[in-house]
Design an enzyme around this catalytic site. Structure first.
Site, PDB file in Angstrom:
ATOM      1  N   ILE A 261      22.352 -33.639   4.247  1.00 26.00           N
ATOM      2  CA  ILE A 261      23.334 -33.208   3.256  1.00 26.00           C
ATOM      3  C   ILE A 261      22.511 -32.497   2.177  1.00 26.00           C
ATOM      4  O   ILE A 261      21.472 -32.999   1.756  1.00 26.00           O
ATOM      5  CB  ILE A 261      24.114 -34.425   2.707  1.00 26.00           C
ATOM      6  CG1 ILE A 261      25.135 -34.058   1.634  1.00 26.00           C
ATOM      7  CG2 ILE A 261      23.199 -35.485   2.153  1.00 26.00           C
ATOM      8  CD1 ILE A 261      25.968 -35.266   1.161  1.00 26.00           C
ATOM      9  N   SER A 262      22.960 -31.323   1.747  1.00 29.85           N
ATOM     10  CA  SER A 262      22.177 -30.556   0.768  1.00 29.85           C
ATOM     11  C   SER A 262      22.159 -31.246  -0.590  1.00 29.85           C
ATOM     12  O   SER A 262      23.046 -32.029  -0.911  1.00 29.85           O
ATOM     13  CB  SER A 262      22.781 -29.162   0.588  1.00 29.85           C
ATOM     14  OG  SER A 262      23.020 -28.556   1.828  1.00 29.85           O
ATOM     15  N   LYS A 263      21.146 -30.904  -1.383  1.00 32.09           N
ATOM     16  CA  LYS A 263      21.048 -31.408  -2.765  1.00 32.09           C
ATOM     17  C   LYS A 263      22.291 -30.990  -3.549  1.00 32.09           C
ATOM     18  O   LYS A 263      22.775 -29.864  -3.371  1.00 32.09           O
ATOM     19  CB  LYS A 263      19.925 -30.679  -3.503  1.00 32.09           C
ATOM     20  CG  LYS A 263      18.550 -30.919  -3.144  1.00 32.09           C
ATOM     21  CD  LYS A 263      17.816 -30.121  -4.193  1.00 32.09           C
ATOM     22  CE  LYS A 263      16.409 -29.815  -3.879  1.00 32.09           C
ATOM     23  NZ  LYS A 263      15.624 -29.670  -5.086  1.00 32.09           N
TER      24      LYS A 263
END
Ligand code: SAH
Length: 258
Positions: free
Chosen positions: A98-100
């Site tokens: 999951i992206s930042k």
């Protein structure tokens, strides 16, 4: 019945007041089924995340509101709940991440920033296509800024995970599709925006043809330096304009379903 997602740790201390006035009243998606969790604690930590995003330069209030509304801790595995609001990418299974929060917010801010056709920017985007559903977090954030979200995932395991994660929120405008996002989803076209969470060699032609005039693509792609960079593509009445922005690090865009 939907599996209960991890609850937020009670020991987290409530902190500063909401970063955005009226944020909680503008949240249509806090589901009754999850109301037994100590959401006050997660609200405070999420507010802090939003304040940090604002300090990092995210200024579009629609994006800050959406980031404040979606409970990121419900999209990560229970062992990672404590890190859910840190500015870090987290594993979501099958080798994906999951992206930042900062990257999610930045990309959605760019998506919303397409030059308006009639000089008046829209409050809300129309139909958006997301490539790489992953755990479904970004699709949930997008549902706060777009009228409809078509999100495509090529890994069945993650497509199902996202479905389970999103079910309690009952987001009627989010459509999850199992498929190869490299060819887009023509049935939902034309899109006001296309956002990719996985980076390929270049932006597929199909995405450009499925984009509406006045629409924008935000995607990580292979950069001349050998790494990846964020690319913004605007489809205007006079042609396609492309801008290469900062370096990023996304999982690879792959073809086919697995
Ligand atoms: N937006 C996601 C981030 C997921 S990571 C979230 O909020 O969790 C990127 C995802 O892109 C991975 O799940 C990966 O399987 C997926 N992906 C890579 N290539 C793809 C393709 N061609 N079509 C659809 N999904 C793809």
């Amino acid at each position: 019945m939907a599996t209960q997602r991890p609850s937020f740790p009670v020991r987290l201390k409530p902190t500063a007041s909401a970063a955005l006035q009226g944020r909680t009243s503008s949240v249509p998606m806090r589901p009754a089924v999850l109301s037994s969790t100590p959401s006050m604690a997660s609200d405070a930590v999420r507010d802090r995340m939003v304040q940090k995003l604002a300090a990092q330069g995210i200024s579009d209030v629609r994006v800050l509101r959406a980031m404040g509304a979606v409970e990121r801790h419900r999209f990560v595995d229970s062992a990672l709940v404590n890190q859910a609001y840190e500015d870090t990418s987290l594993p979501i299974g099958l080798g994906q991440t999951i992206s930042k929060p900062n990257v999610v917010a930045r990309m959605i801010e760019l998506l919303l920033g397409a030059p308006a056709l009639n000089g008046k920017p829209n409050d809300r985007l129309g139909r958006v296509m997301e490539i790489g559903t992953g755990c479904g977090y970004q699709a949930a954030v997008l549902s706060h800024v777009a009228s409809e979200v078509y999100s495509i995932e090529r890994l069945r395991g993650l497509h199902e995970k996202a479905r389970a994660n999103l079910r309690p929120f009952r987001l009627a405008t989010v459509h999850l599709l199992l498929g190869d996002g490299m060819i887009g989803y023509a049935k939902g076209a034309p899109y006001a925006g296309i956002i990719a969470a996985a980076g390929g060699e270049s932006v597929p032609e199909e995405w450009i043809s499925q984009l509406a005039v006045g629409g924008r693509i935000v995607a990580p792609t292979h950069a001349a330096s050998g790494g990846q960079a964020l690319v913004v593509i605007d489809k205007t009445a006079v042609g396609v304009q492309r801008r290469v922005l900062e370096a990023v690090h996304f999982v690879p865009l792959k073809s086919g379903i697995a």
